[in-house]
Design a protein around this motif. Structure first.
Motif, PDB file in Angstrom:
ATOM      1  N   THR A  69       0.576  -1.055   0.043  1.00 39.71           N
ATOM      2  CA  THR A  69      -0.160   0.096  -0.144  1.00 39.71           C
ATOM      3  C   THR A  69       0.872   1.331  -0.009  1.00 39.71           C
ATOM      4  N   LEU A  70       2.144   1.152   0.424  1.00 40.77           N
ATOM      5  CA  LEU A  70       3.180   2.129   0.605  1.00 40.77           C
ATOM      6  C   LEU A  70       4.076   2.294  -0.436  1.00 40.77           C
ATOM      7  N   ALA A  71       4.563   1.130  -1.258  1.00 41.11           N
ATOM      8  CA  ALA A  71       5.514   1.070  -2.198  1.00 41.11           C
ATOM      9  C   ALA A  71       5.484  -0.241  -2.869  1.00 41.11           C
ATOM     10  N   PRO A  72       5.817  -0.246  -4.153  1.00 42.45           N
ATOM     11  CA  PRO A  72       5.914  -1.640  -4.744  1.00 42.45           C
ATOM     12  C   PRO A  72       6.536  -2.741  -4.044  1.00 42.45           C
ATOM     13  N   ASN A  73       5.864  -4.016  -3.782  1.00 37.40           N
ATOM     14  CA  ASN A  73       6.119  -5.018  -2.966  1.00 37.40           C
ATOM     15  C   ASN A  73       5.701  -6.278  -3.750  1.00 37.40           C
ATOM     16  N   GLY A  74       6.719  -7.122  -3.927  1.00 38.69           N
ATOM     17  CA  GLY A  74       6.366  -8.832  -4.361  1.00 38.69           C
ATOM     18  C   GLY A  74       6.979  -8.982  -5.647  1.00 38.69           C
ATOM     19  N   ASP A  75       6.963 -10.174  -5.860  1.00 38.44           N
ATOM     20  CA  ASP A  75       7.200 -10.590  -7.412  1.00 38.44           C
ATOM     21  C   ASP A  75       6.875 -11.810  -7.582  1.00 38.44           C
ATOM     22  N   GLY A  76       6.708 -12.340  -8.726  1.00 40.51           N
ATOM     23  CA  GLY A  76       6.230 -14.004  -8.691  1.00 40.51           C
ATOM     24  C   GLY A  76       4.916 -13.741  -9.042  1.00 40.51           C
ATOM     25  N   ASP A  77       4.155 -14.587  -8.170  1.00 34.20           N
ATOM     26  CA  ASP A  77       2.512 -14.765  -8.290  1.00 34.20           C
ATOM     27  C   ASP A  77       1.887 -13.405  -7.954  1.00 34.20           C
ATOM     28  N   VAL A  78       2.156 -12.640  -6.960  1.00 32.67           N
ATOM     29  CA  VAL A  78       1.664 -11.657  -6.544  1.00 32.67           C
ATOM     30  C   VAL A  78       2.454 -10.594  -6.350  1.00 32.67           C
ATOM     31  N   ALA A  79       1.933  -9.296  -6.904  1.00 41.60           N
ATOM     32  CA  ALA A  79       2.742  -8.117  -6.582  1.00 41.60           C
ATOM     33  C   ALA A  79       1.819  -7.153  -6.168  1.00 41.60           C
ATOM     34  N   VAL A  80       2.092  -6.295  -5.236  1.00 38.46           N
ATOM     35  CA  VAL A  80       1.158  -4.939  -4.957  1.00 38.46           C
ATOM     36  C   VAL A  80       1.832  -3.659  -4.875  1.00 38.46           C
ATOM     37  N   PHE A  81       1.202  -2.507  -5.344  1.00 38.34           N
ATOM     38  CA  PHE A  81       1.783  -1.378  -5.422  1.00 38.34           C
ATOM     39  C   PHE A  81       0.845  -0.085  -5.425  1.00 38.34           C
ATOM     40  N   PRO A  82       0.910   0.911  -4.757  1.00 38.33           N
ATOM     41  CA  PRO A  82      -0.048   2.037  -4.592  1.00 38.33           C
ATOM     42  C   PRO A  82       0.071   2.625  -6.134  1.00 38.33           C
ATOM     43  N   GLY A  83      -1.225   3.472  -6.176  1.00 38.57           N
ATOM     44  CA  GLY A  83      -1.431   4.096  -7.519  1.00 38.57           C
ATOM     45  C   GLY A  83      -2.358   5.228  -7.367  1.00 38.57           C
ATOM     46  N   ILE A  84      -2.802   5.654  -8.463  1.00 38.76           N
ATOM     47  CA  ILE A  84      -3.811   6.732  -8.613  1.00 38.76           C
ATOM     48  C   ILE A  84      -4.735   6.240  -9.840  1.00 38.76           C
ATOM     49  N   ASP A  85      -5.991   6.113  -9.479  1.00 35.95           N
ATOM     50  CA  ASP A  85      -7.042   5.774 -10.583  1.00 35.95           C
ATOM     51  C   ASP A  85      -7.422   6.994 -11.397  1.00 35.95           C
ATOM     52  N   GLY A  86      -8.166   6.796 -12.570  1.00 36.21           N
ATOM     53  CA  GLY A  86      -8.566   7.629 -13.343  1.00 36.21           C
ATOM     54  C   GLY A  86      -9.321   8.908 -12.929  1.00 36.21           C
ATOM     55  N   HIS A  87      -9.718   8.762 -11.691  1.00 37.41           N
ATOM     56  CA  HIS A  87     -10.678   9.849 -11.040  1.00 37.41           C
ATOM     57  C   HIS A  87      -9.881  10.589  -9.949  1.00 37.41           C
ATOM     58  N   GLY A  88      -8.380  10.409  -9.965  1.00 39.87           N
ATOM     59  CA  GLY A  88      -7.728  10.693  -8.866  1.00 39.87           C
ATOM     60  C   GLY A  88      -7.707  10.238  -7.615  1.00 39.87           C
ATOM     61  N   ARG A  89      -8.355   9.048  -7.273  1.00 43.53           N
ATOM     62  CA  ARG A  89      -8.511   8.479  -5.874  1.00 43.53           C
ATOM     63  C   ARG A  89      -7.375   7.638  -5.845  1.00 43.53           C
ATOM     64  N   ALA A  90      -6.826   7.356  -4.580  1.00 44.74           N
ATOM     65  CA  ALA A  90      -5.973   6.339  -4.309  1.00 44.74           C
ATOM     66  C   ALA A  90      -6.279   4.986  -4.275  1.00 44.74           C
ATOM     67  N   VAL A  91      -5.611   4.067  -5.007  1.00 44.21           N
ATOM     68  CA  VAL A  91      -5.918   2.736  -4.965  1.00 44.21           C
ATOM     69  C   VAL A  91      -4.574   1.803  -4.818  1.00 44.21           C
ATOM     70  N   VAL A  92      -4.976   0.705  -4.390  1.00 47.64           N
ATOM     71  CA  VAL A  92      -3.814  -0.295  -4.329  1.00 47.64           C
ATOM     72  C   VAL A  92      -4.017  -1.094  -5.666  1.00 47.64           C
ATOM     73  N   ASN A  93      -2.860  -1.367  -6.365  1.00 53.55           N
ATOM     74  CA  ASN A  93      -2.939  -2.360  -7.556  1.00 53.55           C
ATOM     75  C   ASN A  93      -2.324  -3.549  -7.021  1.00 53.55           C
ATOM     76  N   ILE A  94      -3.181  -4.651  -7.302  1.00 52.21           N
ATOM     77  CA  ILE A  94      -2.873  -6.228  -7.041  1.00 52.21           C
ATOM     78  C   ILE A  94      -2.797  -6.829  -8.377  1.00 52.21           C
ATOM     79  N   GLU A  95      -1.546  -7.242  -8.562  1.00 54.54           N
ATOM     80  CA  GLU A  95      -1.396  -8.056  -9.899  1.00 54.54           C
ATOM     81  C   GLU A  95      -1.176  -9.624  -9.235  1.00 54.54           C
ATOM     82  N   LEU A  96      -2.087 -10.408 -10.118  1.00 48.01           N
ATOM     83  CA  LEU A  96      -1.915 -11.838 -10.004  1.00 48.01           C
ATOM     84  C   LEU A  96      -1.596 -12.446 -11.184  1.00 48.01           C
ATOM     85  N   SER A  97      -0.611 -13.337 -10.991  1.00 48.41           N
ATOM     86  CA  SER A  97      -0.001 -14.118 -12.118  1.00 48.41           C
ATOM     87  C   SER A  97      -0.052 -15.752 -11.778  1.00 48.41           C
TER      88      SER A  97
END
Length: 144
Positions: A69-97
């Motif tokens: 939620t604070l900085a990019p973290n993880g590699d492999g099956d799951v990665a999580v990183f903070p971001g901003i959506d198209g409306h300017g709201r704070a989001v948490v990106n979760i990448e699943l592989s």
């Protein structure tokens, strides 16, 4: 780590959230999801995707979600990183592989923060080992 399963697990903390899935064409789709946490599995959180065909469960580290939620973290099956959506709201990106594909999800940051806060009320960070039943874990491993 990921784990697929069906159905919901009994959780000490369960938060219903809607995440946005971004497909390969950049199209967004909403998916009803339940973030879950169990005191008996204190290092992990689950993400249950509720679909018409049943539920799909991914399990990964609570620490990975919290740090992501604070900085990019993880590699492999799951990665999580903070971001901003198209409306300017704070989001948490979760990448699943997985070998079956790749999925990028956006969850509202405030929903994820609320979930993490509730999990730390159940088991404070740094105290997970006090809630881990090693004998039970060994029994489950030997039964497999």
């Amino acid at each position: 780590m990921n784990m697929f399963g069906s159905g919901r697990t009994v959780a000490d903390v369960a938060v219903d959230i809607t995440v946005e899935c971004v497909d390969q064409n950049g199209q967004r789709h909403e998916i009803d999801t339940v973030l879950g946490y169990r005191r008996t599995d204190p290092y992990a959180v689950s993400m249950t995707f509720v679909t018409g065909d049943g539920s799909l469960v991914w399990t990964f580290g609570r620490d990975l979600l919290s740090r992501g939620t604070l900085a990019p973290n993880g590699d492999g099956d799951v990665a999580v990183f903070p971001g901003i959506d198209g409306h300017g709201r704070a989001v948490v990106n979760i990448e699943l592989s997985s070998p079956d594909g790749h999925l990028l999800l956006e969850a509202r940051a405030e929903s994820v923060a609320e979930f993490i806060s509730r999990t730390t009320e159940v088991v404070p960070e740094g105290h997970e080992s006090e809630h881990l039943d090693v004998d039970q874990l060994i029994a489950e491993l030997l039964a497999s």
